[in-house]
Write a protein that holds these residues in place. Structure first.
Motif, short mmCIF file in Angstrom:
data_model
loop_
_atom_site.label_atom_id
_atom_site.label_comp_id
_atom_site.label_asym_id
_atom_site.label_seq_id
_atom_site.Cartn_x
_atom_site.Cartn_y
_atom_site.Cartn_z
N UNK A 39 16.80 -35.92 27.97
CA UNK A 39 17.92 -35.09 27.51
C UNK A 39 18.05 -35.16 25.99
N UNK A 40 17.96 -36.37 25.42
CA UNK A 40 18.06 -36.53 23.97
C UNK A 40 16.95 -35.76 23.26
N UNK A 41 15.75 -35.80 23.83
CA UNK A 41 14.60 -35.12 23.21
C UNK A 41 14.76 -33.61 23.30
N UNK A 42 15.10 -33.11 24.50
CA UNK A 42 15.11 -31.67 24.71
C UNK A 42 16.35 -30.99 24.15
N UNK A 43 17.52 -31.65 24.25
CA UNK A 43 18.77 -31.02 23.82
C UNK A 43 19.09 -31.26 22.34
N UNK A 44 18.80 -32.48 21.87
CA UNK A 44 19.19 -32.83 20.50
C UNK A 44 18.01 -33.09 19.57
N UNK A 93 32.69 -25.80 20.00
CA UNK A 93 33.99 -26.47 19.99
C UNK A 93 35.12 -25.53 19.56
N UNK A 94 34.78 -24.30 19.20
CA UNK A 94 35.80 -23.32 18.81
C UNK A 94 35.91 -23.12 17.31
N UNK A 95 35.09 -23.83 16.53
CA UNK A 95 35.11 -23.70 15.07
C UNK A 95 34.18 -22.54 14.70
N UNK A 96 34.73 -21.34 14.68
CA UNK A 96 33.92 -20.13 14.51
C UNK A 96 34.28 -19.36 13.23
N UNK A 97 34.72 -20.10 12.22
CA UNK A 97 34.95 -19.53 10.90
C UNK A 97 33.60 -19.49 10.18
N UNK A 117 25.74 -25.00 15.92
CA UNK A 117 26.00 -24.38 17.23
C UNK A 117 27.02 -25.21 18.02
N UNK A 118 26.93 -26.52 17.90
CA UNK A 118 27.88 -27.39 18.60
C UNK A 118 29.29 -27.19 18.04
N UNK A 119 29.41 -27.05 16.71
CA UNK A 119 30.72 -26.76 16.11
C UNK A 119 31.26 -25.43 16.62
N UNK A 120 30.38 -24.44 16.72
CA UNK A 120 30.77 -23.12 17.24
C UNK A 120 31.30 -23.24 18.66
N UNK A 146 28.85 -35.97 21.04
CA UNK A 146 29.89 -35.65 22.01
C UNK A 146 29.30 -34.93 23.22
N UNK A 147 28.30 -34.13 22.99
CA UNK A 147 27.63 -33.43 24.10
C UNK A 147 26.96 -34.43 25.04
N UNK A 148 26.39 -35.49 24.47
CA UNK A 148 25.80 -36.56 25.30
C UNK A 148 26.88 -37.24 26.13
N UNK A 149 28.02 -37.56 25.50
CA UNK A 149 29.12 -38.22 26.21
C UNK A 149 29.51 -37.44 27.46
#
Length: 604
Positions: free
Chosen positions: A306-311, A198-202, A193-196, A243-246
């Motif tokens: 955040x780390x627990x709930x998001x990742x 970022x625009x990587x939707x192949x 989903x994170x790749x998606x 990267x989402x954490x950053x």
């Protein structure tokens, strides 16, 4: 170690330029910056130049000789022709089924085991093809202060940023967070989903990546989470996850749109919704810097949640804590840092960590034992290489001399005993010795006629922050990294790439390009510029005499010179000497090559 890493990164950038893929990667980077959605990346991934570039990039890696579950390595791939490699990769991508992954456990500094997953060399080649295309897209979206596994960035950049925040910007409350088994606990669905995002939707590419993540680990089974440490794509994918954490940390203050309103008055008078915090990250090792303990406490708890709930990641409570740098050390990437008062202000004091100190001392002592057991120039050179490598890594610590002086003292008895019968009063001091230790005034030991690099011959070199504008995927960014060698004709380079020697190995064709660059486009024997169609690759030890297509067994020379190297008949030798009378022949080199192929010297 740092110098070798920089050279390797520059070489990979040159490889992009040699294979004509740089413009494609630049376009991907620019499109990603503008928010483009990528839905047909497989065409780029399976292009001939991208596949051959992938082979070139992985063949020089030390790990390319490591075998996976099918017992093949890069040598076996190198025996295939260019078209055969391209055809193989395309066929695999058309209906991808990953090979099983070999599990290897390596010992950590604390005695525990760290699992490595080693894909087959064929799957690593495919991963490299994908990585080359995904990297520019991801680089355009990555946060600027993450430094691990990224082009042109290093541990020293991360250390420099950490020192800047605490030393100059007065962020002396540090949140140290240790993620439990990060690489083993990455959520596959979340990553895709994170790749998606970022625009990587192949969808075809994402399906291949999903299969890679779920490749069977031999002896363990099919994983339902995690990325294998040892896979070529794993470092890039780990950066995608974090990267989402950053950006979440950055949004708390640095890139929050309300930031300027709060900066117009003292922070403590604000409503407290913004927390002044910065992140410095190297892979899964990161620190948060705050100016106030109250901010640090809130950010510590918020980040855990955040780390627990998001990742879906948990932290190691024993290793995660808040440190006041004015009172205690904080450890980061083998360094420990603390603030100390000096001339009315607080400045950074840094050392090697205790673990790094002990590990370094143990390894140096092992090098001394090897030198004593096998006293020769190679063991001495290995010892010197180890000393220089450690010093180059740790020399950004302010008290690095104190640490290495203590190491030198601790191993001195071992050094004296193990080298007693092999020491000499004098020894060769190479150019490298003069460069790094020419001003050293301490005791120098000489073993087997070679000067040992002094263990305590190190000075602090303040680390430099990552320079603005450096980027592999913009013309201006590359100018700051390196300039192409002017002696090389780019048109001939392209012709060599587009016209491989048919029926010969990919290793030979790839080394032909490397040799042309290394020889600056000139003949090894005459020094004359090489012309396409009038140059040939010469095997120093012929194939019929068990010679190979390895780089060190090859050289590029003019076609007429090549005939002269192999000429047996005196009339034929005379004919080609006449043809070459207008160029300067290096007869010492010529005769050296003739002797290697079993022929007599030519005396002129």
């Amino acid at each position: 170690m740092a110098t070798k890493e920089r050279k390797l990164k520059k070489q990979k950038l040159r490889n992009n330029e040699y294979y004509g893929t740089q413009e494609i990667f630049d376009d991907l980077y620019a499109q990603s910056q503008s928010g483009h959605i990528f839905q047909d990346l497989l065409k780029v991934i399976e292009s001939e130049n991208n596949i051959l570039l992938a082979y070139r990039n992985i063949k020089k890696n030390k790990g390319s000789k490591t075998r996976g579950t099918n017992a093949t390595n890069i040598v076996d791939i190198g025996k295939m022709g260019n078209s055969e490699i391209v055809s193989y990769v395309r066929k695999r991508l058309a209906d991808f089924k990953p090979h099983s992954v070999r599990r290897v456990e390596i010992e950590k500094y604390d005695g525990r085991k760290r699992p490595l997953g080693i894909p087959t060399i064929e799957d690593r080649l495919i991963q490299q093809c994908i990585k080359q295309v995904l990297e520019p897209i991801c680089e355009a979206k990555f946060y600027k202060h993450s430094y691990g596994f990224r082009p042109n960035r290093s541990t020293h950049h991360a250390i420099a940023r950490a020192m800047f925040l605490s030393n100059l910007a007065d962020f002396h409350f540090v949140i140290d967070i240790d993620i439990k088994g990060f690489f083993d606990n990455v959520n596959h669905g979340k990553l895709l989903k994170q790749l998606w995002t970022l625009g990587i939707q192949d969808k075809n590419l994402l399906s291949i990546l999903s299969k890679m993540l779920k490749a069977e680990i031999k002896g363990v089974g099919i994983p339902d989470k995690g990325v294998p440490q040892g896979g070529i794509l794993s470092p890039l994918l780990s950066n995608v996850v974090l990267n989402e954490l950053d950006w979440w940390i950055s949004s708390q203050w640095e890139t929050n749109p309300l930031k300027t309103r709060y900066m117009s008055r003292p922070y403590h008078k604000g409503n407290g919704t913004l927390k002044r915090v910065f992140i410095v990250r190297y892979a899964d090792d990161f620190k948060l810097f705050c100016r106030k303990r109250s901010d640090a406490v809130r950010m510590f708890e918020a980040t855990k949640m955040w780390l627990k709930e998001r990742l879906g990641l948990e932290i190691n409570e024993e290793k995660s804590h808040i440190v006041n740098l004015k009172k205690n050390y904080s450890e980061f990437l083998g360094f420990k840092m603390k603030l100390r008062p000096k001339s009315g202000k607080w400045v950074i004091k840094s050392h090697m960590t205790d673990k790094a100190f002990n590990k370094c001392k143990e390894n140096i002592r092992n090098q001394i034992h090897k030198m004593g057991a096998e006293p020769n120039q190679w063991s001495v050179m290995n010892f010197n290489a180890a000393i220089l490598g450690y010093q180059n890594y740790y020399n950004c610590a302010t008290n690095v001399y104190i640490d290495f002086d203590r190491i030198a003292f601790d191993v001195r008895k071992t050094l004296l005993c193990r080298t007693k019968s092999h020491r000499s009063k004098s020894g060769l001091r190479s150019e490298s010795f003069q460069k790094f230790y020419g001003e050293f005034t301490g005791k120098i030991f000489n073993v087997c006629g070679i000067a040992l690099y002094p263990i305590n011959g190190v000075k602090t070199v303040p680390p430099m922050c990552f320079p603005n504008g450096i980027c592999n995927y913009t013309a201006e960014g590359r100018k700051k990294i390196h300039s192409m060698q002017k002696a090389i004709n780019p048109q001939i380079l392209q012709l060599l790439l587009q016209n491989p020697i048919r029926e010969r190995s990919a290793e030979l064709n790839d080394n032909r390009i490397s040799l042309y660059v290394a020889q600056r486009g000139r003949c090894y024997i005459t020094g004359e510029p090489l012309r396409f169609g009038e140059m040939e690759v010469h095997h120093i030890i012929p194939l019929h005499m068990q010679g190979t297509d390895k780089y060190e067994n090859l050289t590029i020379i003019m076609s007429d010179v090549h005939k002269l190297v192999h000429a047996v008949d005196p009339e034929m030798i005379k004919k080609y000497l006449i043809k070459l009378q207008n160029v300067t022949i290096n007869f010492q080199r010529l005769n050296k090559l003739r002797k290697k192929v079993g022929l007599c010297e030519i005396n002129v």
